[in-house]
Write a protein that holds these residues in place. Structure first.
Motif, PDB file in Angstrom:
ATOM      1  N   PHE A  45      -2.663 -18.050   6.243  1.00  0.00           N
ATOM      2  CA  PHE A  45      -2.628 -17.982   4.774  1.00  0.00           C
ATOM      3  C   PHE A  45      -1.203 -17.190   4.276  1.00  0.00           C
ATOM      4  O   PHE A  45      -0.746 -16.805   5.250  1.00  0.00           O
ATOM      5  CB  PHE A  45      -3.979 -16.999   4.061  1.00  0.00           C
ATOM      6  CG  PHE A  45      -4.046 -15.728   4.993  1.00  0.00           C
ATOM      7  CD1 PHE A  45      -3.172 -14.445   4.684  1.00  0.00           C
ATOM      8  CD2 PHE A  45      -5.077 -15.814   5.876  1.00  0.00           C
ATOM      9  CE1 PHE A  45      -3.672 -13.783   5.507  1.00  0.00           C
ATOM     10  CE2 PHE A  45      -5.455 -14.426   6.558  1.00  0.00           C
ATOM     11  CZ  PHE A  45      -4.693 -13.418   6.594  1.00  0.00           C
ATOM     12  N   ASN A  46      -0.931 -17.505   3.149  1.00  0.00           N
ATOM     13  CA  ASN A  46       0.381 -16.981   2.841  1.00  0.00           C
ATOM     14  C   ASN A  46      -0.019 -15.526   2.220  1.00  0.00           C
ATOM     15  O   ASN A  46      -0.966 -15.192   1.640  1.00  0.00           O
ATOM     16  CB  ASN A  46       1.230 -17.980   1.874  1.00  0.00           C
ATOM     17  CG  ASN A  46       0.674 -17.986   0.723  1.00  0.00           C
ATOM     18  OD1 ASN A  46       0.173 -17.186  -0.046  1.00  0.00           O
ATOM     19  ND2 ASN A  46       0.570 -19.342   0.026  1.00  0.00           N
ATOM     20  N   ASP A  47       1.249 -14.799   2.058  1.00  0.00           N
ATOM     21  CA  ASP A  47       1.221 -13.216   1.675  1.00  0.00           C
ATOM     22  C   ASP A  47       0.866 -13.407   0.095  1.00  0.00           C
ATOM     23  O   ASP A  47      -0.016 -12.316  -0.501  1.00  0.00           O
ATOM     24  CB  ASP A  47       2.592 -12.786   1.675  1.00  0.00           C
ATOM     25  CG  ASP A  47       3.184 -12.703   3.043  1.00  0.00           C
ATOM     26  OD1 ASP A  47       2.604 -12.886   4.250  1.00  0.00           O
ATOM     27  OD2 ASP A  47       4.366 -12.351   3.204  1.00  0.00           O
ATOM     28  N   THR A  48       1.118 -14.402  -0.799  1.00  0.00           N
ATOM     29  CA  THR A  48       0.912 -14.444  -1.990  1.00  0.00           C
ATOM     30  C   THR A  48      -0.661 -14.722  -2.369  1.00  0.00           C
ATOM     31  O   THR A  48      -1.192 -13.927  -3.073  1.00  0.00           O
ATOM     32  CB  THR A  48       1.627 -15.556  -2.971  1.00  0.00           C
ATOM     33  OG1 THR A  48       2.985 -15.232  -2.465  1.00  0.00           O
ATOM     34  CG2 THR A  48       1.052 -15.543  -4.466  1.00  0.00           C
ATOM     35  N   ALA A  49      -1.350 -15.502  -1.500  1.00  0.00           N
ATOM     36  CA  ALA A  49      -2.672 -15.498  -1.580  1.00  0.00           C
ATOM     37  C   ALA A  49      -3.649 -14.132  -1.146  1.00  0.00           C
ATOM     38  O   ALA A  49      -4.320 -13.897  -1.625  1.00  0.00           O
ATOM     39  CB  ALA A  49      -3.009 -16.867  -0.484  1.00  0.00           C
ATOM     40  N   LEU A  50      -2.813 -13.716  -0.063  1.00  0.00           N
ATOM     41  CA  LEU A  50      -3.530 -12.487   0.344  1.00  0.00           C
ATOM     42  C   LEU A  50      -3.665 -11.357  -0.762  1.00  0.00           C
ATOM     43  O   LEU A  50      -4.616 -10.654  -1.098  1.00  0.00           O
ATOM     44  CB  LEU A  50      -3.020 -11.931   1.719  1.00  0.00           C
ATOM     45  CG  LEU A  50      -3.735 -10.507   2.145  1.00  0.00           C
ATOM     46  CD1 LEU A  50      -5.064 -10.832   2.317  1.00  0.00           C
ATOM     47  CD2 LEU A  50      -3.051 -10.049   3.394  1.00  0.00           C
ATOM     48  N   LEU A  51      -2.355 -11.145  -1.334  1.00  0.00           N
ATOM     49  CA  LEU A  51      -2.209 -10.110  -2.526  1.00  0.00           C
ATOM     50  C   LEU A  51      -2.820 -10.384  -3.494  1.00  0.00           C
ATOM     51  O   LEU A  51      -3.531  -9.530  -4.121  1.00  0.00           O
ATOM     52  CB  LEU A  51      -0.541 -10.074  -2.505  1.00  0.00           C
ATOM     53  CG  LEU A  51      -0.381  -9.084  -3.756  1.00  0.00           C
ATOM     54  CD1 LEU A  51      -0.776  -7.579  -3.549  1.00  0.00           C
ATOM     55  CD2 LEU A  51       1.118  -9.060  -4.179  1.00  0.00           C
ATOM     56  N   GLY A  52      -3.008 -11.784  -3.914  1.00  0.00           N
ATOM     57  CA  GLY A  52      -4.071 -12.068  -4.950  1.00  0.00           C
ATOM     58  C   GLY A  52      -5.438 -11.778  -4.779  1.00  0.00           C
ATOM     59  O   GLY A  52      -6.082 -11.422  -5.925  1.00  0.00           O
ATOM     60  N   ALA A  53      -5.778 -12.079  -3.533  1.00  0.00           N
ATOM     61  CA  ALA A  53      -7.545 -11.506  -3.225  1.00  0.00           C
ATOM     62  C   ALA A  53      -7.648 -10.181  -3.262  1.00  0.00           C
ATOM     63  O   ALA A  53      -8.482  -9.754  -3.795  1.00  0.00           O
ATOM     64  CB  ALA A  53      -7.597 -12.312  -2.006  1.00  0.00           C
ATOM     65  N   ILE A  54      -6.670  -9.504  -2.775  1.00  0.00           N
ATOM     66  CA  ILE A  54      -6.820  -7.825  -2.883  1.00  0.00           C
ATOM     67  C   ILE A  54      -6.916  -7.519  -4.212  1.00  0.00           C
ATOM     68  O   ILE A  54      -7.580  -6.386  -4.527  1.00  0.00           O
ATOM     69  CB  ILE A  54      -5.490  -7.245  -2.015  1.00  0.00           C
ATOM     70  CG1 ILE A  54      -5.669  -7.586  -0.422  1.00  0.00           C
ATOM     71  CG2 ILE A  54      -5.695  -5.686  -2.027  1.00  0.00           C
ATOM     72  CD1 ILE A  54      -4.279  -7.262   0.312  1.00  0.00           C
ATOM     73  N   GLN A  55      -5.780  -7.807  -4.893  1.00  0.00           N
ATOM     74  CA  GLN A  55      -5.847  -7.563  -6.188  1.00  0.00           C
ATOM     75  C   GLN A  55      -7.074  -7.882  -7.139  1.00  0.00           C
ATOM     76  O   GLN A  55      -7.754  -7.084  -7.807  1.00  0.00           O
ATOM     77  CB  GLN A  55      -4.594  -8.180  -7.172  1.00  0.00           C
ATOM     78  CG  GLN A  55      -3.420  -7.598  -6.610  1.00  0.00           C
ATOM     79  CD  GLN A  55      -2.133  -8.361  -7.097  1.00  0.00           C
ATOM     80  OE1 GLN A  55      -2.140  -9.402  -7.655  1.00  0.00           O
ATOM     81  NE2 GLN A  55      -1.066  -7.446  -7.178  1.00  0.00           N
ATOM     82  N   ALA A  56      -7.834  -9.132  -6.813  1.00  0.00           N
ATOM     83  CA  ALA A  56      -8.867  -9.319  -7.404  1.00  0.00           C
ATOM     84  C   ALA A  56     -10.081  -8.350  -6.986  1.00  0.00           C
ATOM     85  O   ALA A  56     -10.793  -7.854  -7.510  1.00  0.00           O
ATOM     86  CB  ALA A  56      -9.184 -10.794  -7.268  1.00  0.00           C
ATOM     87  N   ALA A  57      -9.973  -8.065  -5.555  1.00  0.00           N
ATOM     88  CA  ALA A  57     -11.038  -7.225  -4.968  1.00  0.00           C
ATOM     89  C   ALA A  57     -10.836  -5.809  -5.749  1.00  0.00           C
ATOM     90  O   ALA A  57     -11.760  -5.235  -5.854  1.00  0.00           O
ATOM     91  CB  ALA A  57     -10.755  -7.167  -3.353  1.00  0.00           C
ATOM     92  N   LEU A  58      -9.735  -5.085  -5.761  1.00  0.00           N
ATOM     93  CA  LEU A  58      -9.530  -4.033  -6.352  1.00  0.00           C
ATOM     94  C   LEU A  58      -9.979  -3.913  -7.872  1.00  0.00           C
ATOM     95  O   LEU A  58     -10.505  -2.977  -8.173  1.00  0.00           O
ATOM     96  CB  LEU A  58      -8.353  -3.387  -6.002  1.00  0.00           C
ATOM     97  CG  LEU A  58      -7.755  -3.361  -4.692  1.00  0.00           C
ATOM     98  CD1 LEU A  58      -6.467  -2.702  -4.564  1.00  0.00           C
ATOM     99  CD2 LEU A  58      -8.625  -2.318  -4.056  1.00  0.00           C
ATOM    100  N   GLN A  59      -9.763  -4.922  -8.450  1.00  0.00           N
ATOM    101  CA  GLN A  59     -10.323  -5.025  -9.828  1.00  0.00           C
ATOM    102  C   GLN A  59     -11.830  -5.118  -9.968  1.00  0.00           C
ATOM    103  O   GLN A  59     -12.432  -4.565 -10.874  1.00  0.00           O
ATOM    104  CB  GLN A  59      -9.949  -6.259 -10.509  1.00  0.00           C
ATOM    105  CG  GLN A  59      -8.319  -5.927 -10.807  1.00  0.00           C
ATOM    106  CD  GLN A  59      -7.688  -7.438 -11.506  1.00  0.00           C
ATOM    107  OE1 GLN A  59      -8.399  -8.554 -11.662  1.00  0.00           O
ATOM    108  NE2 GLN A  59      -6.526  -7.255 -11.917  1.00  0.00           N
ATOM    109  N   ASP A  60     -12.367  -5.687  -8.935  1.00  0.00           N
ATOM    110  CA  ASP A  60     -13.890  -5.759  -8.840  1.00  0.00           C
ATOM    111  C   ASP A  60     -14.488  -4.331  -8.537  1.00  0.00           C
ATOM    112  O   ASP A  60     -15.835  -4.175  -9.090  1.00  0.00           O
ATOM    113  CB  ASP A  60     -14.427  -6.700  -7.919  1.00  0.00           C
ATOM    114  CG  ASP A  60     -14.270  -8.299  -8.417  1.00  0.00           C
ATOM    115  OD1 ASP A  60     -13.655  -8.421  -9.445  1.00  0.00           O
ATOM    116  OD2 ASP A  60     -14.381  -9.273  -7.541  1.00  0.00           O
ATOM    117  N   LYS A  61     -13.922  -3.589  -7.953  1.00  0.00           N
ATOM    118  CA  LYS A  61     -14.530  -2.188  -7.337  1.00  0.00           C
ATOM    119  C   LYS A  61     -14.515  -1.179  -8.504  1.00  0.00           C
ATOM    120  O   LYS A  61     -13.809  -1.129  -9.304  1.00  0.00           O
ATOM    121  CB  LYS A  61     -13.907  -1.791  -6.225  1.00  0.00           C
ATOM    122  CG  LYS A  61     -14.432  -0.437  -5.482  1.00  0.00           C
ATOM    123  CD  LYS A  61     -14.345  -0.525  -4.186  1.00  0.00           C
ATOM    124  CE  LYS A  61     -15.013   0.840  -3.621  1.00  0.00           C
ATOM    125  NZ  LYS A  61     -15.473   0.641  -2.208  1.00  0.00           N
TER     126      LYS A  61
END
Length: 123
Positions: free
Chosen positions: A107-123
Motif C-alpha cells: 500500500f502507499n504512504d498516502t493511503a496508510l496516512l489517510g486510514a490512520i487519520q480516519a481511525a484517530l477521528q473515530d476514537k
C-alpha cells in the motif's frame, strides 16, 4: 513525545515490523511493533494504542481473532487491517466487522496516512 498518538503494528513479516515504525514516526506518531497477536495482548499496549495496524493472516491467533478478542475484553482500538492476499471480497467483510480500513500490500504512504487519520477521528 508523550502527546504523540501510539500506533501499534502487529505483523509476522519482519520487514513490515522494521519499515512501518520509521514511516509512522515520519508521520508524527509513536510506534510499537509486535510479531503476533498473542505478543500484542501480553504487552499491555492494547489499552494505550490509539490505532492498530493489523495483519489479517497471522500464525496462531489471526488478525480477525485478535479483533474479536479485543471486543470481548471491551478494549476499543480502531483497526486498520493489512494483507498480502488480494481477495477483493475481504475488504467489505472487514469494514462490516468494524475495521476502519483494509489495505492490500503493498500500500502507499498516502493511503496508510489517510486510514490512520480516519481511525484517530473515530476514537
Amino acid at each position: 513525545m508523550a502527546d504523540r498518538a501510539l500506533i501499534a503494528v502487529v505483523d509476522d513479516d519482519e520487514s513490515v515490523r522494521e519499515s512501518l515504525p520509521d514511516l509512522l514516526r515520519e508521520f508524527g506518531f509513536a510506534a510499537r511493533t509486535f510479531a503476533s497477536a498473542e505478543e500484542f495482548l501480553a504487552s499491555g499496549y492494547a489499552g494505550e494504542a490509539r490505532c492498530l495496524i493489523l495483519d489479517v493472516a497471522l500464525p496462531g491467533m489471526s488478525g480477525r481473532d485478535l479483533q474479536h478478542e479485543l471486543r470481548r475484553r471491551q478494549q476499543t482500538v480502531p483497526i486498520i487491517f493489512i494483507t498480502a492476499h488480494g481477495d477483493e471480497a475481504l475488504r467489505p467483510r472487514m469494514l462490516e466487522q468494524g475495521a476502519v480500513e483494509c489495505l492490500f500490500k503493498p500500500f502507499n504512504d498516502t493511503a496508510l496516512l489517510g486510514a490512520i487519520q480516519a481511525a484517530l477521528q473515530d476514537k
